[in-house]
Design an enzyme around this catalytic site. Sequence first.
Site, PDB file in Angstrom:
ATOM      1  N   GLN A  71       0.818  -1.209   0.000  1.00 16.89           N
ATOM      2  CA  GLN A  71       0.000   0.000   0.000  1.00 16.89           C
ATOM      3  C   GLN A  71       0.860   1.271   0.000  1.00 16.89           C
ATOM      4  O   GLN A  71       2.045   1.244   0.315  1.00 16.89           O
ATOM      5  CB  GLN A  71      -0.904   0.019   1.227  1.00 16.89           C
ATOM      6  CG  GLN A  71      -2.049  -0.970   1.198  1.00 16.89           C
ATOM      7  CD  GLN A  71      -2.958  -0.785   2.397  1.00 16.89           C
ATOM      8  OE1 GLN A  71      -2.988  -1.600   3.295  1.00 16.89           O
ATOM      9  NE2 GLN A  71      -3.715   0.309   2.410  1.00 16.89           N
ATOM     10  N   HIS A  72       0.217   2.368  -0.338  1.00 17.58           N
ATOM     11  CA  HIS A  72       0.686   3.744  -0.134  1.00 17.58           C
ATOM     12  C   HIS A  72       1.769   4.234  -1.090  1.00 17.58           C
ATOM     13  O   HIS A  72       1.978   5.443  -1.193  1.00 17.58           O
ATOM     14  CB  HIS A  72       1.218   3.949   1.293  1.00 17.58           C
ATOM     15  CG  HIS A  72       0.306   3.530   2.387  1.00 17.58           C
ATOM     16  ND1 HIS A  72      -0.987   3.984   2.500  1.00 17.58           N
ATOM     17  CD2 HIS A  72       0.507   2.687   3.434  1.00 17.58           C
ATOM     18  CE1 HIS A  72      -1.539   3.444   3.575  1.00 17.58           C
ATOM     19  NE2 HIS A  72      -0.665   2.657   4.150  1.00 17.58           N
ATOM     20  N   ASP A 255      -2.116  -4.843  -0.146  1.00 19.75           N
ATOM     21  CA  ASP A 255      -1.684  -6.115   0.422  1.00 19.75           C
ATOM     22  C   ASP A 255      -2.516  -6.551   1.630  1.00 19.75           C
ATOM     23  O   ASP A 255      -2.863  -7.736   1.758  1.00 19.75           O
ATOM     24  CB  ASP A 255      -0.196  -6.074   0.781  1.00 19.75           C
ATOM     25  CG  ASP A 255       0.218  -4.877   1.623  1.00 19.75           C
ATOM     26  OD1 ASP A 255      -0.637  -4.061   1.995  1.00 19.75           O
ATOM     27  OD2 ASP A 255       1.433  -4.754   1.895  1.00 19.75           O
TER      28      ASP A 255
END
EC number: 2.7.1.17
Length: 487
Positions: A71-72, A255
């Site tokens: 992520q991110h 994820d």
Amino acid sequence: MTLVAGVDSSTQSCKVVIRDAETGALVRQGRAAHPEGTEVDPGAWWSALGEAIDRAGGLDDVAALSVAAQQHGMVCLDESGDVVRKALLWNDTRSARAAADLVEELGGPAKWAEAVGSVPVASFTVSKLRWLAEHEPESARRTASVCLPHDWLTWRLGGEFVTDRGDASGTGYWSPATGSYREDLLQTAFGSVPQLPRVLGPRDGAGEVRLARSPVPGSAGTAPGPGSAGTAPGPGSAGTVRVPDGVRLAPGTGDNMAAALGVGARPGDVVVSIGTSGTAFAVAEGPSADPSGAVAGFADATGRFLPLVCTLNAARVLDAAARLLGVGPDRLDELALSAPAGAGGLVCVPYLEGERTPNLPDATGSLHGLTLATSTPAHLARAAVEGMLCHLADAFDALGLDPARVLLVGGGARSQAVRRIAPAVFGRPVLVPEPGEYVADGAARQAAWLLAGGGEPPAWETSPAGRYEADAVPGVRARYAEARDRG
């Protein structure tokens, strides 16, 4: 037999699993490493995907594919669809000051929680975009589109510039409660609003693989403009990735959302995942908004929600302890289990890479209670395991739930010491599913859902989870809290 493939493009590696779409039975799998570091050229993910597919025996017989990823991560593209700079990953903490500034500018944590369900920290994409605007203004000016790691890989495979609600909920500029982007927050953070991926629902398709075809008609090699309905510039060179055209693409996801699918988490469950990062998350029916910022109010990959607490320090705490003691993982387990509960008063506060929850990006780890009696390899091993688990127990507590089941997953859950000590630290039994690539498995299950249709993901056969119980030892948590708060 109809086959589906799931991809986990994680921080450290790319994993590909091929499973039977009806039963979930594993047919074959492959893996390839990613480079180390907190910023990475996305091309490395693409190369690793190709290598992992080859090691999995190829995808010529696969009907559908889904990509899950860390992520991110901030992936910036210019007007031609080329990467502007290396992607900043979730564990890059240089944007900590930017996150704090954004929180203050909007009026405090509660305002952010109300707006997007989460309070920005260094990990979030919105914080990284503010950092980019302030520290690399030329790169910011060149940025025409912004996406996340799983979005970028899905786009490269099929040419559709899309994301899903789970991964979008970790950007800091998409609201799980309203299901829409907050472009005003992005404008405030970045100074402009680049093109963003279209957000797909959990059962929507992301097109199909088109590696051998020309760029998307009408894109003319330029980044998608407003109103383009998610069409991005053509994927360009197929590189070393070999997937037949026509394979259907599921939306993909982040994820943690894929891991929840992979372990079959249900409403009322809490999952504690011990990987590069540590997470505690629950499947919930409604959105959450924690004004303290400890709990991120994410969406999941089924249309529900995924309140989550994330720590920077997890399995690598065990790696560091093993390295310090000059032993392997199995011997570390033996040492930890040979020491008494509480490690004789030796406490490890495991902020080895700074920390995300609590938000202490510049913190370092520490040992407390070191005496002649506790200066042994066994006591240090036990303190490392207990410190990591106490840190995750804090995350568990922050969710404020009394779960029906606690599932312990991730690479760190393979440790016998972790399995046997966790129930004593958490104060309740834990279930440990069979070791597996839960994120890739969840992506594969999403691909199977795309083929099968229906209101819920297909129910796959799973092996019974191991159940671990131990008497709670409250003193371990109490001593940890005292050491943690001492700083």
